[in-house]
Design an enzyme around this catalytic site. Structure first.
Site, PDB file in Angstrom:
ATOM      1  N   LYS A  43      14.271   3.125  -2.815  1.00  0.00           N
ATOM      2  CA  LYS A  43      13.492   1.888  -3.422  1.00  0.00           C
ATOM      3  C   LYS A  43      12.133   2.219  -3.893  1.00  0.00           C
ATOM      4  O   LYS A  43      11.646   3.263  -3.385  1.00  0.00           O
ATOM      5  CB  LYS A  43      13.313   0.596  -2.601  1.00  0.00           C
ATOM      6  CG  LYS A  43      12.775   0.938  -1.181  1.00  0.00           C
ATOM      7  CD  LYS A  43      13.078  -0.305  -0.456  1.00  0.00           C
ATOM      8  CE  LYS A  43      11.844   0.392   1.292  1.00  0.00           C
ATOM      9  NZ  LYS A  43      12.336  -0.432   2.355  1.00  0.00           N
ATOM     10  N   TYR A 275     -20.481   9.025  -4.551  1.00  0.00           N
ATOM     11  CA  TYR A 275     -20.930   7.123  -5.100  1.00  0.00           C
ATOM     12  C   TYR A 275     -21.474   7.196  -3.589  1.00  0.00           C
ATOM     13  O   TYR A 275     -21.316   7.173  -2.298  1.00  0.00           O
ATOM     14  CB  TYR A 275     -19.608   6.301  -5.103  1.00  0.00           C
ATOM     15  CG  TYR A 275     -19.064   6.721  -6.752  1.00  0.00           C
ATOM     16  CD1 TYR A 275     -20.648   6.693  -7.667  1.00  0.00           C
ATOM     17  CD2 TYR A 275     -18.097   6.081  -7.249  1.00  0.00           C
ATOM     18  CE1 TYR A 275     -19.751   6.056  -8.884  1.00  0.00           C
ATOM     19  CE2 TYR A 275     -17.119   5.828  -8.133  1.00  0.00           C
ATOM     20  CZ  TYR A 275     -18.445   5.968  -8.653  1.00  0.00           C
ATOM     21  OH  TYR A 275     -17.754   6.630 -10.652  1.00  0.00           O
TER      22      TYR A 275
HETATM   23  C1  LIG Z   1      12.168  -0.488   3.536  1.00  0.00           C
HETATM   24  C2  LIG Z   1      14.390  -0.502   4.200  1.00  0.00           C
HETATM   25  C3  LIG Z   1      14.339   0.817   4.687  1.00  0.00           C
HETATM   26  C4  LIG Z   1      13.820   2.113   5.002  1.00  0.00           C
HETATM   27  O1  LIG Z   1      13.222   1.827   6.086  1.00  0.00           O
HETATM   28  P1  LIG Z   1      12.667   3.612   6.758  1.00  0.00           P
HETATM   29  O2  LIG Z   1      12.122   3.083   7.798  1.00  0.00           O
HETATM   30  O3  LIG Z   1      12.414   4.373   5.289  1.00  0.00           O
HETATM   31  O4  LIG Z   1      13.684   4.062   6.798  1.00  0.00           O
HETATM   32  C5  LIG Z   1      15.865  -0.264   4.991  1.00  0.00           C
HETATM   33  N1  LIG Z   1      16.410  -1.749   5.268  1.00  0.00           N
HETATM   34  C6  LIG Z   1      15.450  -2.558   4.780  1.00  0.00           C
HETATM   35  C7  LIG Z   1      16.034  -4.320   3.930  1.00  0.00           C
HETATM   36  C8  LIG Z   1      14.258  -1.681   3.961  1.00  0.00           C
HETATM   37  O5  LIG Z   1      13.380  -3.175   3.267  1.00  0.00           O
END
Ligand SMILES: *Cc1c(COP(=O)(O)O)cnc(C)c1O
Length: 401
Positions: A43, A275
């Site tokens: 993702k 800044y």
């Molecule tokens: C992002 C996510 C994962 C992966 O989590 P990690 O801690 O990066 O391994 C697994 N399941 C769901 C539902 C997530 O949203």
């Protein structure tokens, strides 16, 4: 999106080591409980690493599933020719259920509204949807509340009998798996067992049951069931300080973020820098300009603190991080002031695996008072991803599956 962002790897680049990613997949698979498969969570553009190359590398190294948040992320992988099973879990009313059915996606359902939309789309498509029912076992985020589980299970089972869906999975997600021993972990596991048993008794025969993320994959074999969903560990990063460093976990960071020094100049003592003048040179010194800023995902919160390896020493961001650039004091910090002379074009490494003394994403997370996930995920589109050790470029020794 407004189109492709013009980028230059000379200014800055995120080198993505696909050999390291494949190695992490193999290391994680070696730790799985018998019978459990690995889902590569890609993702958010594979946590900033690039969804398609990372998905392909993970599958190449033995991942059986891919996971995305939105259906659009999953559909983009299908459009690119990825045929592996993909679960996508973050649906909003009106999302493309029918396209998901036609692309053979596994689609998560957490509530009755989603079941209604997906069964309607299945009727239109003339073929059943693959759905996975998600339970909230205690995270308090997405997922069906236990009190509502009987209604959702009964409706999903009825839709199965009617031929509009096939329930391929039952699943949930941990709240505190990165805090080993947290009392919520066992409570969530117990409840998950109960909710799975309830659904199976109602006639549902899932292909996969799953609850583990990276932290649980690394610490809780009892949570592996049929599948673990690993994200951060795939990218070689420890899920949290309590679980140890990447190295201690046998993982190798995949992303190295580097830039070229854009300007080097002498300034007198007492010169304000960037800044708001939050930094004043303590003595006559040399400043180096690093052409990366918060628009590229460098946290402004790390102003005055973020570490950078340049000229053979680790320096700190001097003053504020601006939108496109920040400054390091090449005369301050580092190892005793006798670092190499830095010239324009010299490499500045913000984070990487740490092999050559460069900081890690974990160091940046600490400097910005955040988590490593946010550091890598926010690296912006203006920073080109440069892939090494890809399928046509296997430089690591003993590459293979
Ligand atoms: C992002 C996510 C994962 C992966 O989590 P990690 O801690 O990066 O391994 C697994 N399941 C769901 C539902 C997530 O949203």
């Amino acid at each position: 999106m407004t189109g492709t962002v013009p980028t230059s790897p000379l200014r800055a680049r995120a080198e993505i080591d696909l050999g390291a990613l494949r190695g992490n997949v193999r290391a994680l698979r070696a730790r799985l409980a018998p019978g459990a498969a690995l889902m590569a969570v890609v993702k958010s553009d594979a946590y900033g690493h690039g969804a398609l190359p990372c998905a392909r590398a993970a599958l190449d190294a033995g991942a059986a599933w891919l996971g995305t948040a939105t259906p659009h992320e999953a559909l983009a992988l299908r459009a690119a020719g990825v045929t592996a099973p993909i679960l996508c879990w973050l649906w909003t009313p009106g999302d493309p259920w029918r396209a998901g059915i036609e692309a053979g996606l596994d689609m998560s359902v957490s509530g009755m509204w989603a079941l209604r939309e997906v069964t309607e789309a299945a009727r239109e498509a003339g073929r059943p949807a693959r759905i996975q029912l998600k339970a909230d076992t205690g995270l308090g985020r997405n997922g069906c509340q236990p009190a509502d589980w009987p209604e959702l299970v009964a409706a999903a089972r009825a839709a199965e009998v009617a031929g509009t869906v096939r329930v391929t999975g039952l699943w949930s997600h941990f709240a505190c798996a990165d805090e080993p021993g947290h009392s919520s972990i066992d409570a969530q596991l117990d409840l998950f067992h109960e909710l799975v048993a309830y659904a199976e008794k109602a006639g549902i025969e899932p292909e996969v049951r799953h609850i583990a993320n990276s932290a649980a994959a690394l610490t809780l074999p009892d949570s592996h069931f049929d599948l673990v969903r690993t994200g951060i560990a795939l990218y070689g990063i420890s899920p949290g300080p309590e679980l140890g460093t990447s190295r201690e976990l046998g993982l190798r960071p995949v992303m190295t973020l580097a830039a070229s020094v854009a300007l080097v100049k002498r300034v007198p003592e007492g010169h304000g820098v960037s800044y708001g003048h939050r930094y004043h040179t303590p003595a006559e010194t040399t400043l180096g300009l690093i052409p990366l800023g918060y628009a590229d995902g460098i946290p402004r919160h790390a102003s005055g603190r973020g570490p950078v390896l340049v000229g053979g020493a680790v320096r700190r961001v001097a003053g504020r991080v601006a939108m496109d650039q920040f400054v390091v004091d090449l005369g301050a910090g580092g190892a005793g002031g006798d670092a190499e002379v830095v010239q324009e074009g010299a490499p500045a490494v913000l984070f990487g695996p740490g092999d050559d003394g460069e900081p890690t994403a974990a160091d940046w997370a600490e400097a910005a008072d955040t988590i490593t996930y946010e550091i890598v995920t926010r690296i912006g589109a203006r920073v080109p991803r440069v892939y090494v050790n890809g399928p046509d470029d296997r430089r690591e020794a003993g590459a293979g599956r």
